[in-house]
Design a protein around this motif. Structure first.
Motif, short mmCIF file in Angstrom:
data_model
loop_
_atom_site.label_atom_id
_atom_site.label_comp_id
_atom_site.label_asym_id
_atom_site.label_seq_id
_atom_site.Cartn_x
_atom_site.Cartn_y
_atom_site.Cartn_z
N THR A 106 81.58 -22.76 -18.35
CA THR A 106 81.50 -22.98 -19.64
C THR A 106 81.82 -24.73 -19.77
O THR A 106 82.47 -25.33 -20.04
N GLU A 107 80.96 -25.33 -18.42
CA GLU A 107 81.53 -26.12 -17.64
C GLU A 107 80.08 -27.69 -18.37
O GLU A 107 79.49 -27.70 -19.35
N GLN A 108 80.51 -28.51 -19.61
CA GLN A 108 79.98 -29.28 -19.85
C GLN A 108 80.29 -30.60 -19.76
O GLN A 108 81.47 -30.82 -19.24
N SER A 109 79.20 -31.99 -19.82
CA SER A 109 80.92 -33.55 -19.40
C SER A 109 82.22 -32.75 -20.21
O SER A 109 82.23 -33.83 -19.01
N THR A 110 82.06 -32.62 -21.35
CA THR A 110 83.13 -33.26 -22.44
C THR A 110 84.29 -32.63 -21.94
O THR A 110 85.38 -32.78 -21.82
N ILE A 111 84.24 -31.16 -21.47
CA ILE A 111 85.13 -30.22 -20.94
C ILE A 111 85.39 -30.42 -19.85
O ILE A 111 86.67 -30.85 -19.11
N HIS A 113 85.55 -33.76 -17.99
CA HIS A 113 86.85 -34.82 -18.42
C HIS A 113 87.96 -34.51 -18.39
O HIS A 113 89.06 -34.43 -18.37
N LYS A 114 87.73 -33.77 -20.25
CA LYS A 114 89.53 -32.49 -20.34
C LYS A 114 90.20 -31.99 -19.42
O LYS A 114 91.08 -32.32 -19.25
N ARG A 115 89.65 -31.48 -18.56
CA ARG A 115 89.96 -30.96 -17.91
C ARG A 115 90.02 -31.57 -16.74
O ARG A 115 91.82 -31.38 -16.05
N GLN A 116 89.79 -32.74 -16.13
CA GLN A 116 90.15 -33.93 -15.08
C GLN A 116 91.61 -34.08 -16.06
O GLN A 116 92.48 -35.08 -15.20
N LEU A 117 91.31 -35.09 -17.19
CA LEU A 117 92.48 -35.32 -17.16
C LEU A 117 93.86 -34.66 -17.62
O LEU A 117 95.40 -34.41 -17.59
N PHE A 118 94.00 -32.89 -18.01
CA PHE A 118 94.47 -32.37 -18.38
C PHE A 118 94.95 -31.26 -17.18
O PHE A 118 96.63 -30.72 -17.55
N GLU A 119 94.22 -31.17 -16.71
CA GLU A 119 94.48 -30.01 -15.80
C GLU A 119 94.59 -30.38 -14.48
O GLU A 119 94.60 -29.67 -13.45
N GLY A 120 94.57 -31.69 -14.15
CA GLY A 120 94.55 -32.06 -12.91
C GLY A 120 93.19 -31.78 -11.94
O GLY A 120 93.34 -31.48 -10.49
N VAL A 121 92.14 -31.63 -12.43
CA VAL A 121 90.66 -31.37 -11.56
C VAL A 121 90.67 -32.88 -11.23
O VAL A 121 89.95 -33.20 -11.98
N GLN A 122 90.54 -32.69 -9.55
CA GLN A 122 89.91 -33.91 -9.04
C GLN A 122 88.46 -33.68 -8.03
O GLN A 122 89.03 -32.62 -7.21
N PRO A 123 87.14 -33.49 -7.97
CA PRO A 123 86.60 -32.93 -8.10
C PRO A 123 85.51 -33.39 -6.65
O PRO A 123 85.14 -33.13 -6.01
N ARG A 488 83.18 -16.39 -24.36
CA ARG A 488 83.19 -17.79 -23.21
C ARG A 488 81.42 -18.39 -23.51
O ARG A 488 80.51 -18.05 -23.21
N SER A 489 81.97 -19.61 -24.19
CA SER A 489 79.77 -20.39 -24.48
C SER A 489 80.01 -20.57 -23.23
O SER A 489 80.62 -21.02 -22.38
N VAL A 490 79.03 -20.60 -22.86
CA VAL A 490 77.81 -20.46 -21.20
C VAL A 490 76.92 -21.82 -21.52
O VAL A 490 76.60 -22.01 -22.64
N HIS A 491 78.02 -22.76 -20.92
CA HIS A 491 77.18 -23.83 -21.07
C HIS A 491 76.00 -24.20 -19.69
O HIS A 491 75.50 -25.56 -20.09
N SER A 492 76.66 -23.53 -18.68
CA SER A 492 75.73 -24.41 -17.53
C SER A 492 76.04 -23.29 -16.88
O SER A 492 76.33 -22.65 -16.56
N LEU A 493 73.97 -22.46 -16.40
CA LEU A 493 73.81 -21.69 -15.76
C LEU A 493 73.30 -22.35 -13.63
O LEU A 493 73.06 -21.53 -13.59
N GLN A 494 73.82 -23.66 -13.84
CA GLN A 494 73.81 -24.44 -12.59
C GLN A 494 74.27 -23.64 -11.26
O GLN A 494 75.14 -23.46 -11.83
N LYS A 495 73.81 -23.61 -10.21
CA LYS A 495 74.19 -23.96 -9.09
C LYS A 495 74.74 -22.00 -8.65
O LYS A 495 75.91 -22.14 -8.62
N ILE A 496 74.30 -20.74 -9.55
CA ILE A 496 74.55 -20.00 -9.45
C ILE A 496 75.08 -19.37 -8.35
O ILE A 496 76.62 -18.92 -7.93
N ASN A 497 74.48 -19.79 -7.66
CA ASN A 497 74.88 -19.12 -6.13
C ASN A 497 75.62 -19.93 -5.59
O ASN A 497 76.43 -19.64 -4.87
N GLU A 498 76.15 -21.34 -5.87
CA GLU A 498 77.86 -21.42 -4.99
C GLU A 498 79.11 -21.60 -6.05
O GLU A 498 79.73 -21.16 -5.59
N HIS A 499 78.39 -20.31 -7.49
CA HIS A 499 79.87 -20.45 -8.00
C HIS A 499 79.58 -18.37 -8.73
O HIS A 499 79.55 -17.62 -9.88
N PHE A 500 79.06 -17.84 -7.48
CA PHE A 500 78.89 -16.21 -7.66
C PHE A 500 79.27 -15.35 -8.40
O PHE A 500 80.78 -14.73 -7.80
#
Length: 556
Positions: A106-111, A113-123, A488-500
């Motif tokens: 469900t990831e995209q750039s705006t989502i 950034h929101k998760r980093q600001l509100f949900e304590g995500v440091q990637p 669940r709005s699907v925004h990314s299907l990249q790297k499925i092997n890493e998030h299988f």
């Protein structure tokens, strides 16, 4: 939200902070209990958040809540009951793994950034100021006699989480008053599972398969030979300094080491030299003619490494295992040569402080409230649906051939199933993502519903384990349908092997399916070399909450 009567009349709203039953700092493997009282009336879940201040302690390097789920990763189970504590409205086991499984798709750039600001995500790790760590101290003016001995400060970010549950992940107004309040129970997670060590190298190097941090091709070496006669504990602090051949600036961006790292040195295994020796505990850094200098306290009782280490052949490194576990037998400044070591290094942990629920209570029109109260007190009652999930775990023992993953669900209004195969080796491992499934040399899969096999042909998975990994179209299509069917709005299907994950929609176009009388299982065919895994089987379904004659009941 509600239509005001008469026209133009506004609906008042009020944000209120609800404290837990026990107001104190929360540590790992504890339980947070919060009662949302009935006086809140009606609550808007889209503007209701769990607020907390997060502090990570112990460990070395940059250790953060696993960025697959952010601070959600700190909560293993989430249970919500009615105010009388009789009826369980939702019970979400392995809540953090479920959030981590969905987040990537469900990831995209705006989502993001929101998760980093509100949900304590440091990637990613950084030597500059970040969410959980201050900037690395400057080495300007530092010398071997006056090194910088200050470790990076740790930040404590304030987060606001919108809990990913059926009740709070909905646009429907919650009638908290009619439920006699809501009781929430949040079980905190083991630090070894929910925390993650970011790559400290930032392009300088990486941990190899042996867990050693090195710079491939240009390993960090001493600038001069270290002989046993030169290696003696001196001074009141019992410290020793060496200069490396690593070019480093004052901002430490090229420095892969941190204060309190255990510094190792290695030589080729041939000869009489020891291959891996602990030099000591890093206590400071300095710059010498543009090269990184290291101050450390030797971890030898006699202050002697016992052999000569050649600058041309030695390699300096640290180990990931030293950073993510408790260590004892550490020599301190007060331990005299020949005496026993009394120091220790703490294992990574975390603390949640200032925990509270920030609830936005709204005031619907009086006619609406009266109608709801009257119906809930009558035999007819009121009812509403929520989209929730149930978890069925399966331990895979076989590591090759076909494994049969049984999913004993009794849901009568099921929508999708999502299966997450997590290696047992990653289950409590800070250096790995504990919430990410892996393809692990899987050849293909197929679900079995009763006597029917779906999809009608086996879905291939082999190319996910290739290097580089490639997309398997049928699997990706099935996964996307399963996610779309639960909203669940699907925004990314990249790297499925890493998030299988393996998904299957039971229906389409918002319909539901009764799977209570079906035997459901998942067949996955593995090549040899696979590892044992835990299959997390999340069955997403509609649950109906009914309030009649003041009694709350739930059916699914």
């Amino acid at each position: 939200m509600f239509k005001a009567v008469p026209q133009g009349q506004y609906i008042a709203s009020k944000s209120q902070a609800i404290k837990p039953d026990v107001v104190s700092d929360v540590s790992p493997l504890e339980q947070i209990r919060i009662l949302l009282p009935s006086y809140l009336g009606f609550v808007d879940p889209t503007q209701t958040f769990l607020r907390a201040v997060v502090s990570v302690s112990g460990g070395r390097g940059q250790i953060v809540p696993d960025y697959e789920a952010g601070v959600h990763s700190l909560f293993r189970n989430v249970i919500i009951r009615d105010g009388s504590n009789i009826q369980t409205l939702e019970s979400l086991e392995d809540y953090n793994a479920m959030v981590g499984m969905m987040k990537h798709f469900t990831e995209q750039s705006t989502i993001s950034h929101k998760r980093q600001l509100f949900e304590g995500v440091q990637p990613t790790a950084t030597h500059e100021n970040s969410l959980y760590y201050g900037a690395a101290p400057s080495l300007t003016g530092a010398t071997s006699s006056a090194p910088v001995t200050t470790a990076r400060t740790r930040n404590s970010p304030e987060v606001y989480l919108q809990l990913d549950t059926g009740l709070f992940n909905s646009s429907r107004i919650l009638p908290v008053a009619l439920l006699d309040g809501l009781r929430m129970f949040l079980d905190t997670e083991d630090p070894q599972r929910c925390l993650y060590m970011l790559d400290q190298g930032q392009g300088v190097g990486a941990f190899n398969t042996a867990g050693q941090f090195i710079i491939p091709g240009t390993e960090i070496r001493p600038s001069a030979d270290i002989a046993s006669s030169a290696f003696t504990v001196t001074g009141t602090d019992n410290v020793f300094t060496i200069v490396t051949d690593l070019a480093c600036g004052d901002d430490q961006k090229e420095n892969p080491f941190v204060i309190d790292d255990l510094l190792h040195i290695a030589l080729p295994a041939s000869g009489t030299e020891q291959y891996d020796t602990v030099l000591g505990l890093i206590t400071g850094f300095f710059i010498d003619t543009g090269k990184l200098g290291i101050q450390f306290r030797p971890q030898r009782s006699n202050g002697d490494i016992g052999s000569t280490f050649a600058a041309s052949g030695s390699v300096l490194f640290v180990k990931s295992a030293d950073r993510v576990s408790a260590k004892t037998g550490i020599f301190t400044a007060s331990d005299a040569p020949g005496a026993a070591a009394t120091g220790s290094l703490a294992a990574p942990s975390y603390t949640l402080s200032g925990v509270e629920m920030r609830c936005l209570s709204v005031q619907p029109p009086d006619a609406y409230v009266k109608s709801m109260v009257d119906k809930s007190a009558s035999g007819a009652g009121i009812a509403f649906d929520i989209l929730t999930s149930e978890l069925h775990r399966h331990n895979q023992v076989a590591t090759s051939g076909i494994t049969q993953d049984h999913i004993p669900s009794l849901a009568k209004r099921a929508k999708s199933v999502l299966v997450q195969p997590i290696p047992n080796n990653n289950y409590r491992q800070i250096t790995e993502h504990s919430f990410s499934g892996v393809p692990d040399s899987a050849r293909n899969y197929q679900f079995q519903f009763g006597t029917e096999l779906v999809p009608s042909r086996r879905a291939n998975l082999e190319r996910y384990s290739q290097s580089p990994a490639k997309v398997e179209p049928l699997h990706m299509t099935e996964l996307q349908k399963a996610l779309a069917n639960i909203g669940r709005s699907v925004h990314s299907l990249q790297k499925i092997n890493e998030h299988f994950a393996i998904g299957r929609a039971f229906n389409r176009y918002g319909q539901v399916t009764d799977i209570s009388d079906e035997t459901i299982s998942l067949r996955v065919d593995y090549d040899s070399g696979a590892v044992q895994k835990v299959f997390n089987n999340y069955v997403f379904k509609l649950a109906r909450i009914q309030i009649a004659e003041g009694i709350v009941s739930v059916s699914s």
